[in-house]
Design an enzyme around this catalytic site. Structure first.
Site, short mmCIF file in Angstrom:
data_model
loop_
_atom_site.label_atom_id
_atom_site.label_comp_id
_atom_site.label_asym_id
_atom_site.label_seq_id
_atom_site.Cartn_x
_atom_site.Cartn_y
_atom_site.Cartn_z
N THR A 1 5.34 0.80 -12.03
CA THR A 1 6.12 0.47 -13.23
C THR A 1 7.50 -0.07 -12.88
O THR A 1 8.03 -0.93 -13.57
CB THR A 1 6.27 1.75 -14.09
OG1 THR A 1 4.96 2.17 -14.45
CG2 THR A 1 7.08 1.51 -15.34
N ASP B 1 -0.49 -1.35 -9.05
CA ASP B 1 -0.38 -0.06 -9.72
C ASP B 1 -0.81 0.99 -8.69
O ASP B 1 -1.78 0.77 -7.96
CB ASP B 1 -1.33 -0.05 -10.93
CG ASP B 1 -1.17 1.20 -11.77
OD1 ASP B 1 -0.73 1.07 -12.92
OD2 ASP B 1 -1.50 2.30 -11.28
N1 ASP Z 1 0.71 3.54 -13.32
C1 ASP Z 1 2.00 3.41 -12.67
C2 ASP Z 1 1.78 3.52 -11.17
O1 ASP Z 1 1.61 4.59 -10.67
C3 ASP Z 1 2.94 4.43 -13.18
C4 ASP Z 1 4.31 4.38 -12.56
O2 ASP Z 1 4.64 3.59 -11.72
O3 ASP Z 1 5.11 5.23 -12.95
O4 ASP Z 1 1.75 2.51 -10.50
#
Ligand code: ASP
Length: 350
Positions: free
Chosen positions: A26, A69
């Protein structure tokens, strides 16, 4: 991998060199022309984060060709990150790894076992809100992680270990767990104190920080022939069998109740014993986030001890599974059994 250099160091000052490894998550999302969130171009970091100029650092940024991700992280990515750190260890003062939060505790745990003898910081961070968002935690997390990675006392790194900085706390990577998906304080380390707390200043908990005299060694072979078996009331014999009898599984992390307790059903003990007799390593880790496994404290764990289940003490599941993968990559089953119950990088209270 893409490589860019951002030098914000003032000419007259000593140059502190930090490598940022941007894997995705993210943190690095920004809106494109159509308002869709896509991974941002790291060469534009100074636009998103102008205060970076005040830090006076010589930054080398290595980005994954396609930022991912962290749900898609694989042991191959751990190997790439470990290799990058190992190859650049001599010329950098510290490393910051930008990583999605979902599997950050697994990657940080794995790296702590793959890079043994660290004397420089490897600080993982990420964000709950993309850097393009007004209230994003990405900016504070990155700035403070860079300060931690650059911190020195009498010429030595203040935090020479793999750690996670998130939401004002610095935690040992292999003691951390993601516990929150909405609020900014996403990680916890129930069984080990924070290594630092960032407020007006960054207060380091120097007595809690892991230090080693050993030389840096890279342990880059990973064996993924492992499984996790989580107990719950009603778990059936066929499900346990499907795990313990899977061809090729060499080690199982069994998530038990409380201080390491399991049902005393004969079928369960028989399946576990048969697996152990075939050479499978079974490590007992508690489903509780705090406290530790003490086999033999209750009747319900005494049997596990007797059949040869190994106690994982106060290790997290993330630490236990990644440690098994690293150990099995390098050692035979007996050596792995001997090493899994001993601390390598402060992941276990002995
Ligand atoms: N789904 C994302 C990831 O783990 C969530 C985040 O970065 O906080 O890549």
């Amino acid at each position: 991998m893409k490589r860019i250099n951002i030098n914000t160091a003032k000419p007259a000052q000593p140059q502190t060199k930090i490598m940022i490894i941007y894997t995705g998550g993210t943190f690095g999302m920004a809106h494109d022309a159509n308002g869709v969130l896509v991974p941002f171009d790291f060469s534009l970091i100074l636009e998103h984060l102008p205060t970076l100029r005040n830090l006076s650092l010589d930054l080398t940024v290595i980005s994954f060709d396609t930022p991912i991700d962290s749900s898609n992280i694989l042991p191959e990515h751990w190997q790439q990150i470990a290799q990058l750190i190992y190859e650049n260890y001599g010329e950098q003062d510290g490393f910051v790894v930008l990583h999605g939060t979902d599997t950050m505790s697994y990657t940080a745990s794995a790296l702590s076992f793959m890079l043994q003898g660290l004397k420089k910081p490897v600080v993982f961070t990420g964000a709950q809100l993309p850097i393009s968002e007004t209230r994003s935690d990405a900016r504070e997390n990155l700035i403070t992680s860079l300060e931690i990675a650059a911190a020195k006392k009498m010429g030595n790194a203040v935090v020479p270990e793999v750690c996670i900085y998130f939401g004002d706390e610095l935690l040992r990577g292999n003691r951390s767990k993601k516990v929150e998906s909405m609020h900014f304080d996403a990680f916890e380390s129930e069984n080990y104190p924070s290594l630092a707390k960032a407020g007006v200043s960054i207060d380091f908990n120097e007595n809690a920080i892991h230090r080693t005299e050993a030389m840096l060694t890279l342990h880059n072979k990973i064996n993924s022939s492992v499984a996790i078996l989580k107990l719950f009331p009603g778990l059936t014999e066929s499900v346990v069998k499907s795990i313990t009898e899977t061809q090729g599984v060499q080690a199982i992390v069994m998530e038990t109740y409380g201080s390491g307790n399991a049902p005393t059903s004969q079928w369960l003990l028989d399946l576990l014993k048969q697996a152990i007799d075939r050479g499978t390593i079974i490590v007992n880790i508690s489903q509780c986030t705090g406290g530790m496994v003490v086999q033999g404290k209750y009747q319900t764990s005494k049997k596990l001890q007797e059949i040869g289940v190994l106690s994982g003490g106060d290790m997290t599941t993330e630490a236990a599974i990644t440690k098994l993968m690293v150990l099995l990559g390098e050692y035979n089953l007996n050596e792995t059994k001997a090493k899994i119950v001993k601390s390598i990088a402060g992941e276990l209270t002995e």
